[in-house]
Write an enzyme that holds these catalytic residues in place. Structure first.
Site, PDB file in Angstrom:
ATOM      1  N   SER A   1       0.844  -1.199   0.000  1.00 34.83           N
ATOM      2  CA  SER A   1       0.000   0.000   0.000  1.00 34.83           C
ATOM      3  C   SER A   1       0.874   1.242   0.000  1.00 34.83           C
ATOM      4  CB  SER A   1      -0.916   0.029   1.235  1.00 34.83           C
ATOM      5  OG  SER A   1      -1.787  -1.069   1.270  1.00 34.83           O
TER       6      SER A   1
ATOM      7  N   SER B   1      -3.029  -3.518  -3.391  1.00 35.56           N
ATOM      8  CA  SER B   1      -2.420  -2.293  -2.880  1.00 35.56           C
ATOM      9  C   SER B   1      -3.488  -1.287  -2.469  1.00 35.56           C
ATOM     10  CB  SER B   1      -1.513  -1.664  -3.950  1.00 35.56           C
ATOM     11  OG  SER B   1      -0.767  -0.592  -3.407  1.00 35.56           O
TER      12      SER B   1
ATOM     13  N   ASP C   1      -3.982   2.326  -2.123  1.00 32.15           N
ATOM     14  CA  ASP C   1      -3.348   3.573  -2.569  1.00 32.15           C
ATOM     15  C   ASP C   1      -4.281   4.737  -2.255  1.00 32.15           C
ATOM     16  OD1 ASP C   1      -1.312   1.942  -3.704  1.00 32.15           O
ATOM     17  OD2 ASP C   1      -2.583   1.623  -5.442  1.00 32.15           O
TER      18      ASP C   1
END
Length: 339
Positions: A229, A267, A269
């Protein structure tokens, strides 16, 4: 800081702030608590939007969930009301609840009216999974670490494997905390935009530094899947509305993509942006309040600054980190060692 300390790489074209840190935005401070002992590689990083009482004098804000594989809290109300009313806390994924409780207790200590004569408080806590280097199941972050990180906050702060970035892995090598800033001229006056990131994403072969495919030269046969992340926080003293801050938050993805990310499935983000120029008082003397905002025709300068500051912050988070040996002997090399 940023990439000014010995690395002959220039990212972007805009002028950098005095420190090349998010704290070049007047009033913004950053503090760390680093927990680094054997298999424990974690911590807390606190971002204070200004030096006053953030609950009583909120900053206008917005966010962008670029890829939502994440467990951050407080973003919902940011999106609805367009303000931030607590310090922003960064930590590891499984410590969000503990950090939130610590932040609630801090806010209650600072404000006797919360939950009594006025409403409750929207605490903002963000996270990345540091389990590749840290004993994340050990739940080593405690409530008091939130207090300490806030108390440690200053204009000068460390980057790299510190605070919440202690156990983070970026592009399969050591990641962590990185920061940068840019100067934007508007109406013959200089304003500042700064970014800070907690980097924990990417696969080494994809690493790109100022357009250079550096990862292709230095990656080994063991190629990790892009996972992890990144938390990106953008601060500015430019007068912006929450709508404009939403647009600025979206541009963080440009800086992220320039480093080689393709926003992998696993991830988280996330970008949060705020301005110190428009303060929203919790207790207003009037029904109608005044605020300033930028002419949209001039906002391209801000977009460019956001993209450059985020890009440099990501590279800076790796450049300042040290090679780290974590849980089960897992080792992540520093970018400086590889270059």
């Amino acid at each position: 800081m940023g990439l000014d300390n010995g690395l002959n790489i220039s990212i972007g074209s805009l002028k950098k702030g005095k420190r090349n840190l998010i704290t070049d935005v007047k009033g913004v401070k950053v503090g760390h608590v680093t927990l680094n002992d054997g298999k424990i590689k974690t911590g807390v990083t606190a971002v204070l939007p200004h030096e006053g009482n953030i609950f009583k004098e909120k900053v206008m804000a917005s966010s962008c969930v670029i890829n939502g594989f994440g467990k951050s809290m407080g973003i919902l109300q940011i999106e609805e009301l367009g303000t931030i009313e607590t310090p922003i806390i960064m930590t590891n994924t499984l410590s969000v609840g503990t950090a939130a409780t610590g932040l609630v207790k801090y806010m209650l200590e600072q404000n006797e009216d919360i939950g009594s004569t006025t409403g409750t408080v929207n605490c903002v806590v963000t996270e990345c999974n540091d389990g590749r280097l840290n004993d994340i199941r050990g739940l080593h972050v405690k409530e008091e670490h939130v207090f300490e990180a806030i108390q440690n906050a200053s204009e000068d702060f460390e980057e790299g494997a510190v605070g919440s970035g202690t156990g983070m892995v970026c592009f399969s090598i050591k990641g962590g905390i990185g920061s940068s800033s840019r100067i934007v001229e508007l109406d013959n006056k200089e304003y500042t935009l700064g970014a800070i990131v907690m980097s924990n994403f990417g696969s080494l072969k994809d690493l790109t530094i100022s357009g250079d495919k550096a990862g292709e030269r230095i990656y080994g046969q063991q190629q990790e899947k892009d996972k992890g992340s990144i938390i990106m926080i953008i601060a500015t003293d430019i007068p912006l509305s929450e709508r404009q801050l939403k647009r600025v938050s979206k541009r963080a993805v440009i800086g992220l993509g320039r480093t080689g990310s393709y926003l992998g499935n696993g991830s988280g983000d996330i970008c949060i942006s705020f301005t110190t120029a428009n303060i929203i008082k919790h207790y207003s003397d009037t029904n109608i309040v005044s605020m300033k905002m930028l002419d949209d025709e001039a906002i391209d300068k801000v977009f460019r600054a956001a993209a450059e500051a985020v890009e440099e912050s990501i590279i800076s988070s790796m450049y300042h980190a040290e090679t780290t040996v974590g849980i089960n002997g897992n080792t992540r090399k520093a970018l400086k060692d590889l270059l």
